[in-house]
Design an enzyme around this catalytic site. Structure first.
Site, PDB file in Angstrom:
ATOM      1  N   LYS A  51       0.822  -1.217   0.000  1.00  0.00           N
ATOM      2  CA  LYS A  51       0.000   0.000   0.000  1.00  0.00           C
ATOM      3  C   LYS A  51       0.856   1.267   0.000  1.00  0.00           C
ATOM      4  O   LYS A  51       0.331   2.368   0.138  1.00  0.00           O
ATOM      5  CB  LYS A  51      -0.915   0.005   1.225  1.00  0.00           C
ATOM      6  CG  LYS A  51      -1.903  -1.159   1.273  1.00  0.00           C
ATOM      7  CD  LYS A  51      -2.779  -1.027   2.504  1.00  0.00           C
ATOM      8  CE  LYS A  51      -3.766  -2.170   2.607  1.00  0.00           C
ATOM      9  NZ  LYS A  51      -4.657  -2.034   3.783  1.00  0.00           N
ATOM     10  N   ARG A 247     -11.789  -3.751  12.051  1.00  0.00           N
ATOM     11  CA  ARG A 247     -12.342  -3.516  10.728  1.00  0.00           C
ATOM     12  C   ARG A 247     -13.679  -4.236  10.616  1.00  0.00           C
ATOM     13  O   ARG A 247     -13.905  -5.257  11.282  1.00  0.00           O
ATOM     14  CB  ARG A 247     -11.393  -4.039   9.644  1.00  0.00           C
ATOM     15  CG  ARG A 247     -10.037  -3.350   9.621  1.00  0.00           C
ATOM     16  CD  ARG A 247     -10.151  -1.909   9.140  1.00  0.00           C
ATOM     17  NE  ARG A 247      -8.854  -1.252   9.071  1.00  0.00           N
ATOM     18  CZ  ARG A 247      -8.323  -0.533  10.051  1.00  0.00           C
ATOM     19  NH1 ARG A 247      -8.994  -0.387  11.190  1.00  0.00           N
ATOM     20  NH2 ARG A 247      -7.145   0.039   9.908  1.00  0.00           N
TER      21      ARG A 247
END
Length: 266
Positions: A51, A247
């Site tokens: 990322k 999450r």
């Protein structure tokens, strides 16, 4: 949500616009690097790593992380930006193109020889030339945590975010709370890499094979809706290595049955 495939496409777009050209504008709008001026230096390459994004300029690398909201755009000089100017964190200009980074969560400038200090902790990257699926599977198999948490740990494998974790576990029929050590991590990694490579060059990410809005996901964001395979209502909970890192987790309780009842989130 920027994940490995998004960062890969961003890097290739920036590479095409910047590499081989001399910087004529350098405006880094983060206090710790605000005085850095790279004008006159040549952009050597733009590299995605999981990322993370590395723009190599002269002997240094401009490192950024998109996190949840970050984006890099490329504009013809003078063109109107598509996001508010106050959200711009970096502007790198070459003759004929301006690269603008908006809402970047991280922005650093380090000697290229020190890149390892920023990305050396990352696990294998499915989109990198040095992709090592066996090592990624080994790292996951050594993780005692829930597989959903282990897949998101960038030290195990770089590039998978929450969308991929949810969709990958559904496709493999794995209950998200199953300890990673109890999963066929080789098959899991193979499927995940195949998904990411398929999405790498698509304008819109899809996991179902359908390219229509509302039809691209199996379970992610579909809590309370019928599973596309069996019709059972998709459920939602949260998981994380710690409360601040939880999450949203979406799963089908029929298609992703736990191996042991104690693992169930019911």
């Amino acid at each position: 949500m920027p994940e490995g495939d998004t960062v890969y496409r961003t890097a290739h777009r920036l590479d095409a616009a910047l590499t081989g050209r001399e910087l004529i504008r350098c405006d880094l709008r983060v206090p710790r690097v605000a005085t850095v001026d790279l004008r006159g230096e040549t952009v050597r390459s733009v590299i995605p790593r999981g990322k993370h994004l590395l723009i190599r300029v002269g002997r240094v690398s401009v490192h950024s992380h998109l996190k949840m909201e970050g984006e890099w755009h490329v504009y013809v000089p003078g063109a109107r930006w598509r996001k508010p100017a106050h959200t711009a964190r970096a502007v790198l200009g070459v003759p004929g193109a301006d690269a603008v980074g908006f809402d970047l969560a991280m922005l650093d400038v380090v000697p290229t020889t020190d890149e390892h200090d920023l990305v050396g902790h990352l696990g294998p990257d499915p989109l990198a030339a040095d992709w090592d699926p066996a090592e990624a599977a080994r790292r996951l198999a050594a993780d005692d945590r829930a597989v959903h948490v282990a897949v998101l740990d960038q030290r195990n494998v770089a590039g998978f975010g929450n969308v991929y974790a949810n969709e990958l576990l559904f496709v493999r029929g794995i209950d998200p709370t199953t300890p990673a050590r109890e999963v066929d991590t080789t098959a899991l990694i193979e499927t995940g890499a195949r998904m990411m490579r398929a999405n790498r060059d698509r304008p819109a990410r899809t996991f179902t094979g359908e390219d229509r809005p509302g039809r691209r996901m199996w379970v992610y964001g579909r809590a309370g809706k019928p599973c596309r395979r069996c019709g059972t209502l998709v459920r939602e909970t949260s998981l994380g290595a710690e409360p601040s890192a939880e999450r949203n987790v979406f799963w089908c309780p029929r298609c992703q049955r736990p191996r042991f009842p104690s693992n169930s989130m019911r």
